[in-house]
Design a protein around this motif. Structure first.
Motif, mmCIF file in Angstrom:
data_model
loop_
_atom_site.group_PDB
_atom_site.id
_atom_site.type_symbol
_atom_site.label_atom_id
_atom_site.label_comp_id
_atom_site.label_asym_id
_atom_site.label_seq_id
_atom_site.Cartn_x
_atom_site.Cartn_y
_atom_site.Cartn_z
ATOM 1 N N VAL A 154 0.850 -1.188 0.000
ATOM 2 C CA VAL A 154 0.000 0.000 0.000
ATOM 3 C C VAL A 154 0.886 1.239 0.000
ATOM 4 C CG1 VAL A 154 -1.734 1.297 1.300
ATOM 5 C CG2 VAL A 154 -1.873 -1.207 1.170
ATOM 6 N N MET A 155 0.564 2.169 -0.850
ATOM 7 C CA MET A 155 1.291 3.437 -0.956
ATOM 8 C C MET A 155 0.631 4.470 -0.051
ATOM 9 S SD MET A 155 1.594 3.753 -5.080
ATOM 10 C CE MET A 155 2.328 5.373 -4.954
ATOM 11 N N ASN A 156 1.428 5.295 0.560
ATOM 12 C CA ASN A 156 0.940 6.446 1.319
ATOM 13 C C ASN A 156 -0.254 6.088 2.183
ATOM 14 O OD1 ASN A 156 2.957 7.928 -0.013
ATOM 15 N ND2 ASN A 156 1.574 8.372 -1.692
ATOM 16 N N ARG A 157 -1.406 6.545 1.783
ATOM 17 C CA ARG A 157 -2.606 6.309 2.588
ATOM 18 C C ARG A 157 -3.731 5.803 1.694
ATOM 19 N NH1 ARG A 157 -6.054 10.533 1.660
ATOM 20 N NH2 ARG A 157 -5.101 12.385 0.768
ATOM 21 N N TRP A 168 -7.171 1.176 -2.057
ATOM 22 C CA TRP A 168 -5.781 1.195 -1.646
ATOM 23 C C TRP A 168 -4.869 1.285 -2.859
ATOM 24 C CZ3 TRP A 168 -9.504 -1.933 0.418
ATOM 25 C CH2 TRP A 168 -9.771 -1.781 1.785
ATOM 26 N N PRO A 169 -4.260 2.456 -3.125
ATOM 27 C CA PRO A 169 -3.238 2.521 -4.172
ATOM 28 C C PRO A 169 -2.056 1.635 -3.750
ATOM 29 C CG PRO A 169 -4.015 4.714 -3.583
ATOM 30 C CD PRO A 169 -4.547 3.768 -2.550
ATOM 31 N N MET A 170 -1.596 0.779 -4.675
ATOM 32 C CA MET A 170 -0.545 -0.198 -4.332
ATOM 33 C C MET A 170 0.543 -0.203 -5.398
ATOM 34 S SD MET A 170 -2.941 -3.290 -2.837
ATOM 35 C CE MET A 170 -1.632 -4.038 -1.848
ATOM 36 N N TRP A 171 1.755 -0.366 -4.957
ATOM 37 C CA TRP A 171 2.943 -0.350 -5.805
ATOM 38 C C TRP A 171 3.704 -1.649 -5.609
ATOM 39 C CZ3 TRP A 171 4.372 3.121 -9.448
ATOM 40 C CH2 TRP A 171 5.689 3.094 -9.887
ATOM 41 N N ARG A 172 4.324 -2.122 -6.669
ATOM 42 C CA ARG A 172 5.150 -3.322 -6.603
ATOM 43 C C ARG A 172 6.452 -3.063 -7.318
ATOM 44 N NH1 ARG A 172 6.399 -7.819 -9.758
ATOM 45 N NH2 ARG A 172 6.417 -9.844 -8.714
ATOM 46 N N GLU A 173 7.524 -3.112 -6.567
ATOM 47 C CA GLU A 173 8.860 -3.025 -7.168
ATOM 48 C C GLU A 173 9.174 -4.349 -7.861
ATOM 49 O OE1 GLU A 173 11.016 -0.567 -7.509
ATOM 50 O OE2 GLU A 173 9.798 0.881 -6.405
#
Length: 177
Positions: A154-157, A168-173
């Motif tokens: 989850v990114m930020n909030r 939920w904004p989500m990021w994956r490296e």
């Protein structure tokens, strides 16, 4: 169609049944538009679909009229279509190229069989090989848990829709060696 966010955008089962497909059609058209960098993954039996976009590292041009145009095309009297488009655009990270999972859907009678994972895994494997991150917005606690298992965080909030569900904004490296 039973997703919490879809239920918020189109309140009422009958209203959603009539209008929801128009929004999904608009998403598909935008995904496949020339120059969009988008593509559709569809399981052979049509039980699941994913819409993906390749987002460049340059900041995207603000399309102030885009959300209003989608609203006008899909359901002119529904302000929530425009509102969610603007909120998601504001939350979307810029400045780093990534692969964006715009939408994924699995037929209700097939949910829980791993079909979403089956659609996502090859794309995430390509992202890993290319050293490219991925981004999405989880629209339910259940989908958030799936995406976390696939390496998203989850990114930020969270994004709280007005009088509606949480996204939920989500990021994956990129993963692996």
């Amino acid at each position: 169609m039973d997703d919490p966010v879809s239920s918020w955008v189109f309140p009422g089962a009958e209203y959603r049944r009539v209008r929801h497909s128009g929004l999904m059609g608009a998403f598909t058209d935008a995904t496949l538009a020339e120059g969009s960098g988008g593509y559709v993954d569809l399981l052979e039996d049509d039980s699941a679909v994913a819409l993906w976009m390749e987002v460049p590292d340059a900041p995207h041009a603000d399309d102030e009229d885009g959300p209003a145009q989608v609203r006008e095309a899909v359901d002119p009297d529904n302000a929530r279509i425009e509102e969610i488009a603007r909120l998601l655009d504001e939350a979307h990270p810029q400045g780093r190229a990534h692969t964006y999972l715009w939408m994924i859907g699995v037929a209700p009678e097939r949910q829980g069989e791993g079909l979403g994972t089956a659609l996502m895994t090859p794309v995430l494997d390509r992202c890993d090989r290319a050293g490219r991150p991925a981004y999405l917005e989880a629209s339910s606690a259940r989908s958030r848990a799936l995406y976390e298992r696939l390496g998203f965080t989850v990114m930020n909030r969270p994004l709280q829709l007005p009088d509606g569900p949480t996204m939920w904004p989500m990021w994956r490296e990129p993963q692996g060696g």
